[in-house]
Scaffold this motif. Structure first.
Motif, PDB file in Angstrom:
ATOM      1  N   GLY A 139      -1.037  -5.485   9.320  1.00 21.41           N
ATOM      2  CA  GLY A 139      -0.088  -6.415   8.713  1.00 21.41           C
ATOM      3  C   GLY A 139       0.262  -6.140   7.266  1.00 21.41           C
ATOM      4  O   GLY A 139       0.900  -6.970   6.616  1.00 21.41           O
ATOM      5  N   ARG A 140      -0.109  -4.983   6.759  1.00 24.47           N
ATOM      6  CA  ARG A 140       0.172  -4.651   5.365  1.00 24.47           C
ATOM      7  C   ARG A 140       1.516  -3.946   5.235  1.00 24.47           C
ATOM      8  O   ARG A 140       1.955  -3.241   6.156  1.00 24.47           O
ATOM      9  N   ALA A 141       2.150  -4.135   4.092  1.00 29.69           N
ATOM     10  CA  ALA A 141       3.379  -3.409   3.783  1.00 29.69           C
ATOM     11  C   ALA A 141       3.002  -2.002   3.335  1.00 29.69           C
ATOM     12  O   ALA A 141       2.242  -1.840   2.381  1.00 29.69           O
ATOM     13  N   VAL A 142       3.517  -0.991   4.024  1.00 29.42           N
ATOM     14  CA  VAL A 142       3.089   0.384   3.796  1.00 29.42           C
ATOM     15  C   VAL A 142       4.290   1.269   3.495  1.00 29.42           C
ATOM     16  O   VAL A 142       5.316   1.199   4.182  1.00 29.42           O
ATOM     17  N   THR A 143       4.128   2.108   2.489  1.00 35.63           N
ATOM     18  CA  THR A 143       5.102   3.156   2.194  1.00 35.63           C
ATOM     19  C   THR A 143       4.375   4.496   2.168  1.00 35.63           C
ATOM     20  O   THR A 143       3.349   4.629   1.504  1.00 35.63           O
ATOM     21  N   ILE A 144       4.890   5.453   2.912  1.00 36.64           N
ATOM     22  CA  ILE A 144       4.361   6.818   2.869  1.00 36.64           C
ATOM     23  C   ILE A 144       5.225   7.643   1.939  1.00 36.64           C
ATOM     24  O   ILE A 144       6.453   7.665   2.074  1.00 36.64           O
ATOM     25  N   VAL A 145       4.591   8.306   0.990  1.00 40.37           N
ATOM     26  CA  VAL A 145       5.280   9.213   0.076  1.00 40.37           C
ATOM     27  C   VAL A 145       4.779  10.619   0.373  1.00 40.37           C
ATOM     28  O   VAL A 145       3.567  10.857   0.381  1.00 40.37           O
ATOM     29  N   THR A 146       5.685  11.544   0.620  1.00 38.63           N
ATOM     30  CA  THR A 146       5.261  12.885   0.992  1.00 38.63           C
ATOM     31  C   THR A 146       6.034  13.939   0.219  1.00 38.63           C
ATOM     32  O   THR A 146       7.213  13.764  -0.096  1.00 38.63           O
ATOM     33  N   LYS A 147       5.352  15.018  -0.107  1.00 41.71           N
ATOM     34  CA  LYS A 147       5.898  16.060  -0.980  1.00 41.71           C
ATOM     35  C   LYS A 147       7.084  16.782  -0.341  1.00 41.71           C
ATOM     36  O   LYS A 147       8.017  17.178  -1.041  1.00 41.71           O
ATOM     37  N   ALA A 148       7.048  16.957   0.968  1.00 38.27           N
ATOM     38  CA  ALA A 148       8.142  17.609   1.681  1.00 38.27           C
ATOM     39  C   ALA A 148       8.611  16.657   2.778  1.00 38.27           C
ATOM     40  O   ALA A 148       8.829  15.480   2.528  1.00 38.27           O
ATOM     41  N   ALA A 174      10.417   8.542 -11.080  1.00 37.23           N
ATOM     42  CA  ALA A 174      10.498   7.191 -10.528  1.00 37.23           C
ATOM     43  C   ALA A 174       9.093   6.646 -10.394  1.00 37.23           C
ATOM     44  O   ALA A 174       8.182   7.367  -9.982  1.00 37.23           O
ATOM     45  N   ASP A 175       8.906   5.379 -10.760  1.00 38.77           N
ATOM     46  CA  ASP A 175       7.614   4.724 -10.631  1.00 38.77           C
ATOM     47  C   ASP A 175       7.632   3.774  -9.439  1.00 38.77           C
ATOM     48  O   ASP A 175       8.587   3.006  -9.261  1.00 38.77           O
ATOM     49  N   LEU A 176       6.560   3.839  -8.623  1.00 43.11           N
ATOM     50  CA  LEU A 176       6.401   2.910  -7.509  1.00 43.11           C
ATOM     51  C   LEU A 176       5.134   2.101  -7.741  1.00 43.11           C
ATOM     52  O   LEU A 176       4.060   2.667  -7.924  1.00 43.11           O
ATOM     53  N   ALA A 177       5.256   0.790  -7.729  1.00 41.82           N
ATOM     54  CA  ALA A 177       4.104  -0.087  -7.922  1.00 41.82           C
ATOM     55  C   ALA A 177       3.405  -0.321  -6.589  1.00 41.82           C
ATOM     56  O   ALA A 177       4.013  -0.243  -5.518  1.00 41.82           O
ATOM     57  N   ALA A 178       2.105  -0.601  -6.658  1.00 43.39           N
ATOM     58  CA  ALA A 178       1.337  -0.853  -5.443  1.00 43.39           C
ATOM     59  C   ALA A 178       0.084  -1.623  -5.770  1.00 43.39           C
ATOM     60  O   ALA A 178      -0.439  -1.562  -6.887  1.00 43.39           O
ATOM     61  N   ASP A 179      -0.415  -2.349  -4.765  1.00 39.45           N
ATOM     62  CA  ASP A 179      -1.720  -2.991  -4.893  1.00 39.45           C
ATOM     63  C   ASP A 179      -2.842  -1.992  -4.623  1.00 39.45           C
ATOM     64  O   ASP A 179      -3.958  -2.167  -5.103  1.00 39.45           O
ATOM     65  N   THR A 185       0.832  -1.199   0.000  1.00 38.00           N
ATOM     66  CA  THR A 185       0.000   0.000   0.000  1.00 38.00           C
ATOM     67  C   THR A 185       0.866   1.247   0.000  1.00 38.00           C
ATOM     68  O   THR A 185       1.785   1.373   0.819  1.00 38.00           O
ATOM     69  N   LEU A 186       0.561   2.171  -0.898  1.00 41.59           N
ATOM     70  CA  LEU A 186       1.219   3.468  -0.935  1.00 41.59           C
ATOM     71  C   LEU A 186       0.261   4.518  -0.374  1.00 41.59           C
ATOM     72  O   LEU A 186      -0.887   4.618  -0.814  1.00 41.59           O
ATOM     73  N   VAL A 187       0.728   5.298   0.577  1.00 42.44           N
ATOM     74  CA  VAL A 187      -0.027   6.420   1.115  1.00 42.44           C
ATOM     75  C   VAL A 187       0.675   7.690   0.666  1.00 42.44           C
ATOM     76  O   VAL A 187       1.845   7.903   0.988  1.00 42.44           O
ATOM     77  N   VAL A 188      -0.030   8.529  -0.079  1.00 41.28           N
ATOM     78  CA  VAL A 188       0.577   9.749  -0.623  1.00 41.28           C
ATOM     79  C   VAL A 188       0.086  10.927   0.194  1.00 41.28           C
ATOM     80  O   VAL A 188      -1.064  11.354   0.080  1.00 41.28           O
ATOM     81  N   GLY A 189       0.954  11.455   1.042  1.00 40.16           N
ATOM     82  CA  GLY A 189       0.590  12.548   1.930  1.00 40.16           C
ATOM     83  C   GLY A 189       0.791  12.150   3.377  1.00 40.16           C
ATOM     84  O   GLY A 189       0.695  10.964   3.726  1.00 40.16           O
ATOM     85  N   SER A 190       1.086  13.138   4.236  1.00 41.28           N
ATOM     86  CA  SER A 190       1.410  12.785   5.621  1.00 41.28           C
ATOM     87  C   SER A 190       0.801  13.755   6.629  1.00 41.28           C
ATOM     88  O   SER A 190       1.425  14.128   7.618  1.00 41.28           O
ATOM     89  N   GLY A 191      -0.461  14.164   6.381  1.00 39.79           N
ATOM     90  CA  GLY A 191      -1.239  14.848   7.398  1.00 39.79           C
ATOM     91  C   GLY A 191      -1.973  13.832   8.249  1.00 39.79           C
ATOM     92  O   GLY A 191      -1.682  12.626   8.211  1.00 39.79           O
ATOM     93  N   ILE A 192      -2.963  14.278   9.001  1.00 35.62           N
ATOM     94  CA  ILE A 192      -3.666  13.374   9.914  1.00 35.62           C
ATOM     95  C   ILE A 192      -4.323  12.215   9.172  1.00 35.62           C
ATOM     96  O   ILE A 192      -4.288  11.070   9.642  1.00 35.62           O
ATOM     97  N   ALA A 193      -4.890  12.470   8.001  1.00 33.08           N
ATOM     98  CA  ALA A 193      -5.574  11.400   7.270  1.00 33.08           C
ATOM     99  C   ALA A 193      -4.587  10.356   6.766  1.00 33.08           C
ATOM    100  O   ALA A 193      -4.786   9.145   6.940  1.00 33.08           O
TER     101      ALA A 193
END
Length: 503
Positions: free
Chosen positions: A23-32, A173-178, A3-11
């Motif tokens: 139990g999921r593999a998680v990557t957070i991608v954030t603009k800053a 760069a491309d990141l793949a995700a389910d 799972t890719l989460v784009v953004g890092s505010g409260i949501a």
């Protein structure tokens, strides 16, 4: 599930933590940097803690009234039913909400709330406290974090979102995700004057639009009524009025009662328009009078505001301060169901980027942090489960139908494109007070600029592309909705927009 989460505010942080804990593999991608964005700037609190005379049903009623009849009742029910649980979770993750001497949570009241039901942290630093706690919680996990990464687009294959394309240090760069969870915030920098931090350029909504996701209600832009009208935009929390501050004109008269029986505590759209009209009529900003609250109480309850106002030369404990509206929050966005699913398989949206239906035509104060926590958790829980059913747009919603980028009127008298020029067009023509002519003029200019756009290479270039796309979508939606409702106000006559000091 990756799972890719784009953004890092409260949501985004809530969604990432819940997905990781499941139990999921998680990557957070954030603009800053991790935690940057609007959450950390939130002075208001989190609605949803109920005192002895309050209830979830009353919170829901206030939310629906503020939404001017266009809120989704089912989404509102979810928000208020799960709110207390999410506030308890924030406390468990380390958010130190303000408490009385006997340890009880202090409950404040803000505009359009019928009861004191809002918790704060650090007086007027709630968002910063929440952001710190959630960032620390993420840092304690194995969640991967990619910082300084700009979202260019969603990767769609076979009708489903399969990843994201990023710009990092000048290279793609491309990141793949389910699954991809968009949590990129709103688009405050469509406007010349906004409370939003610099990176709030609508990148997630623009990417979703290009990918073909359903987007709605972009015409509903909330303008916060009280921004300090001196220097860079700085928000004066609605909680100040909740504590007893009043809005006065040059003669010292409380003019907001002319337009609403609740005066300063009327819904935000009503107060903002009243301020804009009064400022235009008298040729100077209206003033917020907090002198009756007292110097010690102001410093204790609103330490950040107290410091900034004094730094800018005002003693707000002794004199009223000049205030004006500014763009603050986008009620529309990427359409979701009650679990954050969008119309594109594999794509979820949470927080301000999403159009959950909670806010309708006008957001109730202190419901945004709550929405991020509630629906961030729900989206994480829904990962990997099929959508139960198609959730149609409410009948009141006008589907977004972007025309091609060709100018639909003759000529463009605005000159060449620049971000500053676009923001001024949006402020003047697609702002607090709108007319057929102003919206048509804005669209003419925006589409001429889009038609002449060149290829994007830098982050700033891509942001400009996104802002132009969203400006077109916002003006188009505003032109299509011919009646006035909530934050979308159609006037027969064009009224000059209030002008703020530019620094």
């Amino acid at each position: 599930m990756n799972t890719l989460v784009v953004g890092s505010g409260i949501a985004g942080l809530t969604a990432a933590l819940h997905a990781h804990e499941a139990g999921r593999a998680v990557t957070i991608v954030t603009k800053a940097a991790l935690g940057d964005g609007c959450t950390g700037f939130a002075q208001g609190g989190v609605a949803g803690v109920y005192g002895p005379q309050d209830s979830a049903a009353q919170h829901a009623s206030d939310t629906l009234i503020a939404g001017a009849g266009l809120s989704d009742a089912a989404a509102v029910d979810v928000l208020v039913a799960e709110g207390a649980m999410r506030i308890a979770e924030l406390i468990a993750r380390g958010v130190a909400f303000d408490r009385s001497a006997d340890g009880e949570l202090l409950l404040g009241r803000e505009a359009a709330h019928s009861h004191a039901r809002i918790v704060h942290a650090g007086g007027d630093a709630t968002g910063a406290a929440i952001s710190r706690a959630l960032v620390a919680a993420v840092r304690r996990t194995s969640i991967e974090v990619v910082e300084d990464a700009f979202l260019i687009d969603l990767i769609v294959r076979d009708g489903a979102v399969r990843g994201i394309r990023l710009l990092i240090d000048g290279s793609t760069a491309d990141l793949a995700a389910d699954a991809v969870i968009l949590a990129t915030g709103g688009a405050g920098h469509l406007y010349a004057h906004t409370t939003n931090p610099a990176g709030t350029t609508g990148d997630g909504i623009a990417a979703a639009l290009r990918a073909g996701a359903e987007v709605a209600d972009l015409e509903f832009v909330q303008f916060h009524p009280t921004i300090l009208a001196a220097g860079p935009a700085f928000l004066i929390s609605e909680a100040v009025r909740g504590e007893g501050a009043t809005l006065i004109d040059d003669a010292g008269r409380r003019f907001t009662f002319d337009v609403h029986p609740d005066g300063e505590l009327a819904p935000r759209d009503v107060v903002s328009r009243a301020i804009a009209r009064q400022a235009t009529a008298q040729g100077s900003p209206v003033r917020l009078d907090a002198t009756t609250i007292g110097a010690s109480a102001l410093a204790q309850r609103f330490p950040t505001i107290d410091r900034v106002t004094r730094e800018r030369g005002f003693d707000w404990a002794r004199e009223p301060i000049p205030v004006t509206p500014a763009a603050h929050y986008l009620m529309g966005g990427v359409v979701t169901d009650l679990d954050g699913r969008t119309s594109l398989p594999g794509l979820f949206a949470v927080g301000e980027v999403a159009r959950t239906g909670v806010h309708g035509a006008n957001r109730l104060a202190s419901n945004s942090l709550l929405e991020g926590a509630v629906f961030g958790a729900r989206a994480a829980a829904a990962l990997g489960s099929p959508r139960a059913s198609d959730r149609p747009l409410p009948a009141e919603t006008i589907p977004l139908n972007l025309a091609n980028t060709a100018s639909f009127r003759d000529g463009n008298e605005r000159g060449p494109f620049s971000r500053v020029a676009l923001q001024q067009v949006m402020w003047d023509e697609v702002g607090l007070l709108r007319t057929d002519d102003s919206l048509a003029d804005a669209l003419d200019t925006i589409r001429a600029w889009r038609a002449g756009a060149t290829a994007a290479h830098t982050v700033a270039d891509h942001e400009d592309v996104n802002l132009l796309l969203l400006a077109d979508a916002t003006a188009s939606a505003a032109l299509a909705r011919t009646e006035s409702v909530g934050a979308h106000y159609r006037s027969a006559d064009r009224i000059e927009a209030p002008q703020l000091e530019t620094v």
